[in-house]
Design a protein around this motif. Structure first.
Motif, mmCIF file in Angstrom:
data_model
loop_
_atom_site.group_PDB
_atom_site.id
_atom_site.type_symbol
_atom_site.label_atom_id
_atom_site.label_comp_id
_atom_site.label_asym_id
_atom_site.label_seq_id
_atom_site.Cartn_x
_atom_site.Cartn_y
_atom_site.Cartn_z
ATOM 1 N N LEU A 1 0.819 -1.069 -0.090
ATOM 2 C CA LEU A 1 -0.008 0.049 -0.071
ATOM 3 C C LEU A 1 0.820 1.248 -0.071
ATOM 4 C CD1 LEU A 1 -3.016 -1.077 2.656
ATOM 5 C CD2 LEU A 1 -2.978 -0.747 0.018
ATOM 6 N N ARG A 2 1.949 1.416 0.752
ATOM 7 C CA ARG A 2 2.562 2.450 0.819
ATOM 8 C C ARG A 2 3.599 2.580 -0.474
ATOM 9 N NH1 ARG A 2 3.660 0.302 6.385
ATOM 10 N NH2 ARG A 2 2.477 1.895 7.899
ATOM 11 N N GLU A 3 3.848 1.392 -1.092
ATOM 12 C CA GLU A 3 4.614 1.538 -2.189
ATOM 13 C C GLU A 3 3.755 2.247 -3.364
ATOM 14 O OE1 GLU A 3 5.746 -0.255 -6.410
ATOM 15 O OE2 GLU A 3 4.297 -0.882 -5.026
ATOM 16 N N GLY A 4 2.483 1.723 -3.616
ATOM 17 C CA GLY A 4 1.483 2.412 -4.622
ATOM 18 C C GLY A 4 1.232 1.870 -5.672
ATOM 19 N N SER A 5 1.926 0.791 -6.382
ATOM 20 C CA SER A 5 2.086 0.500 -7.767
ATOM 21 C C SER A 5 0.832 -0.485 -7.970
ATOM 22 C CB SER A 5 3.230 -0.418 -8.113
ATOM 23 O OG SER A 5 3.471 -1.460 -7.433
ATOM 24 N N TRP A 6 -0.012 -0.865 -6.716
ATOM 25 C CA TRP A 6 -1.079 -1.781 -6.721
ATOM 26 C C TRP A 6 -2.297 -0.913 -7.465
ATOM 27 C CZ3 TRP A 6 -5.631 -0.364 -4.312
ATOM 28 C CH2 TRP A 6 -5.685 0.679 -3.544
ATOM 29 N N ARG A 7 -2.077 0.318 -7.345
ATOM 30 C CA ARG A 7 -3.260 1.133 -8.036
ATOM 31 C C ARG A 7 -3.163 0.990 -9.695
ATOM 32 N NH1 ARG A 7 -6.632 3.753 -5.090
ATOM 33 N NH2 ARG A 7 -6.246 4.243 -2.912
ATOM 34 N N ASP A 8 -1.952 0.492 -10.101
ATOM 35 C CA ASP A 8 -1.734 0.578 -11.605
ATOM 36 C C ASP A 8 -2.232 1.881 -12.409
ATOM 37 O OD1 ASP A 8 -1.169 -0.808 -14.002
ATOM 38 O OD2 ASP A 8 -3.023 -2.055 -14.265
ATOM 39 N N ALA A 9 -1.890 2.880 -11.897
ATOM 40 C CA ALA A 9 -2.310 4.399 -12.624
ATOM 41 C C ALA A 9 -1.568 4.304 -13.959
ATOM 42 C CB ALA A 9 -1.757 5.286 -11.442
ATOM 43 N N ARG A 10 -2.619 4.855 -14.880
ATOM 44 C CA ARG A 10 -2.420 4.886 -16.285
ATOM 45 C C ARG A 10 -2.747 6.371 -16.679
ATOM 46 N NH1 ARG A 10 -1.953 -0.809 -18.991
ATOM 47 N NH2 ARG A 10 -1.606 -2.151 -17.047
ATOM 48 N N ILE A 11 -2.019 7.046 -17.227
ATOM 49 C CA ILE A 11 -2.389 8.392 -17.899
ATOM 50 C C ILE A 11 -2.089 8.376 -19.515
ATOM 51 C CG2 ILE A 11 -2.088 10.705 -17.883
ATOM 52 C CD1 ILE A 11 -1.353 10.306 -14.686
ATOM 53 N N ASP A 12 -2.997 8.703 -20.193
ATOM 54 C CA ASP A 12 -2.765 8.987 -21.604
ATOM 55 C C ASP A 12 -3.279 10.370 -21.775
ATOM 56 O OD1 ASP A 12 -1.942 6.369 -22.312
ATOM 57 O OD2 ASP A 12 -4.026 5.687 -22.345
ATOM 58 N N THR A 13 -2.228 11.255 -21.871
ATOM 59 C CA THR A 13 -2.686 12.659 -22.017
ATOM 60 C C THR A 13 -3.388 13.143 -23.425
ATOM 61 O OG1 THR A 13 -0.425 13.135 -23.049
ATOM 62 C CG2 THR A 13 -0.767 13.477 -20.628
ATOM 63 N N ALA A 14 -4.075 14.160 -23.001
ATOM 64 C CA ALA A 14 -4.888 14.646 -24.307
ATOM 65 C C ALA A 14 -3.916 15.120 -25.657
ATOM 66 C CB ALA A 14 -5.680 15.702 -24.178
ATOM 67 N N LEU A 15 -4.533 14.603 -26.887
ATOM 68 C CA LEU A 15 -4.010 15.044 -27.955
ATOM 69 C C LEU A 15 -4.951 15.715 -29.008
ATOM 70 C CD1 LEU A 15 -2.018 11.757 -28.939
ATOM 71 C CD2 LEU A 15 -1.146 13.728 -28.101
ATOM 72 N N PRO A 16 -5.074 17.130 -28.762
ATOM 73 C CA PRO A 16 -6.164 17.831 -29.468
ATOM 74 C C PRO A 16 -5.996 17.895 -30.774
ATOM 75 C CG PRO A 16 -4.872 19.121 -27.782
ATOM 76 C CD PRO A 16 -4.572 17.804 -27.603
ATOM 77 N N GLN A 17 -4.625 18.003 -31.230
ATOM 78 C CA GLN A 17 -4.403 18.349 -32.578
ATOM 79 C C GLN A 17 -4.620 17.151 -33.462
ATOM 80 O OE1 GLN A 17 -3.978 21.444 -33.119
ATOM 81 N NE2 GLN A 17 -4.217 21.893 -31.047
ATOM 82 N N ARG A 18 -4.582 15.985 -32.697
ATOM 83 C CA ARG A 18 -4.723 14.626 -33.584
ATOM 84 C C ARG A 18 -5.881 14.447 -34.335
ATOM 85 N NH1 ARG A 18 -4.867 8.803 -30.747
ATOM 86 N NH2 ARG A 18 -7.321 9.285 -31.046
ATOM 87 N N THR A 19 -6.024 13.839 -35.329
ATOM 88 C CA THR A 19 -7.333 13.335 -35.930
ATOM 89 C C THR A 19 -7.584 12.063 -36.050
ATOM 90 O OG1 THR A 19 -6.938 15.277 -37.638
ATOM 91 C CG2 THR A 19 -8.829 13.810 -38.113
ATOM 92 N N PRO A 20 -8.526 11.651 -35.243
ATOM 93 C CA PRO A 20 -9.509 12.356 -34.415
ATOM 94 C C PRO A 20 -8.817 12.575 -33.122
ATOM 95 C CG PRO A 20 -10.339 10.139 -34.337
ATOM 96 C CD PRO A 20 -9.189 10.127 -35.299
ATOM 97 N N PRO A 21 -9.205 13.922 -32.259
ATOM 98 C CA PRO A 21 -8.676 14.403 -30.996
ATOM 99 C C PRO A 21 -8.576 13.145 -30.207
ATOM 100 C CG PRO A 21 -9.831 15.796 -31.759
ATOM 101 C CD PRO A 21 -10.180 14.833 -32.899
ATOM 102 N N ARG A 22 -7.766 12.994 -29.292
ATOM 103 C CA ARG A 22 -7.668 11.880 -28.150
ATOM 104 C C ARG A 22 -7.920 12.849 -26.911
ATOM 105 N NH1 ARG A 22 -2.359 8.527 -26.605
ATOM 106 N NH2 ARG A 22 -1.806 10.283 -25.532
ATOM 107 N N PRO A 23 -8.874 12.400 -26.243
ATOM 108 C CA PRO A 23 -9.231 12.844 -24.793
ATOM 109 C C PRO A 23 -8.167 12.796 -23.842
ATOM 110 C CG PRO A 23 -10.580 10.859 -25.113
ATOM 111 C CD PRO A 23 -9.637 11.131 -26.456
ATOM 112 N N ASP A 24 -8.134 13.373 -22.721
ATOM 113 C CA ASP A 24 -7.440 12.946 -21.544
ATOM 114 C C ASP A 24 -8.161 11.845 -20.996
ATOM 115 O OD1 ASP A 24 -5.248 14.473 -19.535
ATOM 116 O OD2 ASP A 24 -6.993 13.487 -18.409
#
Length: 531
Positions: free
Chosen positions: A121-144
């Motif tokens: 729990l203190r180490e935190g990787s168990w949450r498997d946090a993942r982030i794909d940042t927004a790409l507004p200029q892409r076609t089609p745009p990718r949301p955050d």
């Protein structure tokens, strides 16, 4: 105020000792063959519903608790279990017939796995946090897009008979569920109700000390199948952890599947754990392997889910000698008290069934009338040909206790054929030397499909509590072969993913906010790091 070391025979609901309204029963001392005071009172439908409703009400508060505080809670449970001292060990000895040294080791394992989850729990990787940042200029745009794992909800846990501490009230299922942020409603095993009450009181005390909602943990007492089926059917329960018989596990799976909202059941049930004696190793050190096998088979009177119940070797003089040395070693082992009269009776019926098969040779069977009448189990070793084993599914069934079957195969190809016909297993063991690597390469692809843990040059009894351990396997070893009930991976059974799309920073959970204020490992645009 009742001491935490006082056994009252009551359930624990909402942080209070509650007298069950559904009848009573007593614990049984299998060594002395007599019942033990006090009487334990069985919960009724209303009390089961209350415990589940309280767990549901506590869920959001408990899951929102900071990881560090939930880690403190797990460590407090461990400290309170240790504080029970000899009262816990002595009651467990009386209810199980197990020796002090075994139970003291099991207590240490129980506390260590709680601390292991605290570290996770203190180490935190168990949450498997993942982030794909927004790409507004892409076609089609990718949301955050941002994802994390969250707890599923209250978990019903069923204590096991063969580990009154490590797979019981504060065992791996409870530890991993609480670590995930899931309240636990626990059905105590009727074979060790006093032991269960003592540990449950330690957990309740930890709940109070950490200022958590009382519904985070409840202990339900009783016998029979009704309590468990009612518990699993309750709509507040969102997952089930079970260790026990195949019939018991599949019955709970049926209840869970029949709910208006089906839920997962993580049941550890049946395994015969094949051991493969590959030719070079058998020729070079067959006597030593036979001695080690005899020790593994009889450890704890064979009452381990990883007991080596099947041994495969190439038919010939080396395998014959292994059989003779193993039988001689087993002949020196006296019958010993089994955990419950029910387990002893089931073992004796299983041994008698194998001994009665015309295609099976009995190498040793020390289970005479005196052993049986005393509720004990003594070593039994049988032998048959691979062709007979393949033709008779009854020979594949687990006999829970110190009994094993030797399978004489014509060659490695027949070993592979036998393996293909096996059901899912917790473990498989390869006894091999360097000259056996070719044979091992033929077996490994099949074993990877059939088992959860593959060992080399050891024996399957003894399960290390660690980050890399897998204690699971394809059905019927477990209900879901994608999971483990031991090790930090056990937490994944009680988690599910949630994705947040274009959510404002102020509304995001801390683990997914820009700047990584939690300081945990995250995967950002595909790259793993702490940025």
């Amino acid at each position: 105020m009742t001491s935490v070391t006082t056994i009252t025979g009551q359930a624990l609901i909402n942080g209070n000792a509650v007298q069950g309204n559904g009848g009573s029963f007593q614990a049984f001392d299998p060594s002395l063959r007599q019942h033990i005071e006090p009487s334990f009172h069985m919960v009724d439908l209303e009390q089961i519903n209350e415990a589940c409703a309280l767990a549901g009400a506590a869920f959001d508060t408990f899951r929102a608790l900071a990881d560090a505080k939930r880690a403190d809670f797990l460590e407090t449970i461990a400290a309170e279990i240790m504080a029970l001292g000899d009262a816990l060990i002595e009651r467990a000895m009386a209810e199980s017939g197990l020796p002090r040294v075994r139970l003291e080791g099991e207590r240490g394992r129980t506390c260590n796995q709680l601390k292991l989850f605290a570290d996770l729990l203190r180490e935190g990787s168990w949450r498997d946090a993942r982030i794909d940042t927004a790409l507004p200029q892409r076609t089609p745009p990718r949301p955050d897009l941002r994802m994390r794992m969250i707890p599923v909800g209250p978990v019903a846990v069923f204590a096991a008979s063969n580990f009154p501490l490590a797979f019981s009230v504060a065992g791996g299922d409870t530890a991993s569920a609480l670590a995930a942020g899931c309240p636990v409603v626990l059905k105590a095993h009727s074979a060790h109700p006093g032991t269960s009450e003592l540990v449950a009181r330690a957990i309740v005390k930890a709940v109070e000390q950490c200022g958590l909602p009382a519904g985070v943990f409840a202990l339900l007492t009783g016998t029979g199948n009704g309590i468990g089926q009612t518990l699993v059917a309750h709509p507040a329960i969102q997952a089930v952890g079970f260790t026990g018989s195949r019939s018991g596990g599949t019955a709970l799976m049926a209840v869970a599947a029949a709910r208006p909202q089906p839920i997962p059941v993580y049941a550890e049930m049946s395994s015969i754990n094949p051991v493969y004696l590959l030719p070079q190793a058998l020729a070079a050190r067959g006597d030593d392997i036979a001695q080690g096998f005899a020790g593994s088979l009889t450890m704890g009177v064979g009452q381990f889910c990883t007991n080596p119940g099947l041994v495969l070797g190439i038919d010939g003089p080396a395998f014959d000698r292994f059989a003779a040395v193993a039988a001689e070693a087993l002949a020196d082992v006296q019958g010993a008290t089994m955990l419950t009269p029910g387990i002893a009776g089931s073992f004796q019926r299983g041994v008698a069934s194998l001994a009665g098969q015309s295609c099976v040779t009995t190498l040793i069977n020390s289970n005479d009338a005196q052993v049986q009448e005393a509720g004990k189990g003594a070593p039994a070793l049988f032998k048959t040909q691979a062709a007979e084993f393949l033709a008779r599914h009854a020979l594949h069934e687990e006999v829970f206790g110190p009994a094993s079957m030797l399978i004489a195969c014509k060659d490695v190809a027949e070993m592979v054929a036998v393996t293909e016909r096996l059901e899912g297993q917790l473990t498989a063991t390869l006894q091999l030397d360097e000259g056996d690597f070719g044979a091992a390469e033929q077996l490994l692809p099949v074993l990877e499909r059939k088992v959860g843990r593959i060992l080399a040059n050891g024996f399957p009894t003894g399960v290390e509590v660690s980050t890399a351990m897998v204690h699971g396997g394809p059905f019927p070893a477990t209900a879901d072969g994608r999971s483990t009930s031991v090790g930090t991976g056990a937490i994944n059974r009680f988690l599910r993913p949630v994705c947040y799309q274009n959510l404002a920073q102020a509304l995001l959970p801390e683990s997914l906010r820009d700047g990584n204020p939690s300081g945990i490992w995250r995967r950002v645009d595909g790259a793993l790091g702490k940025a």
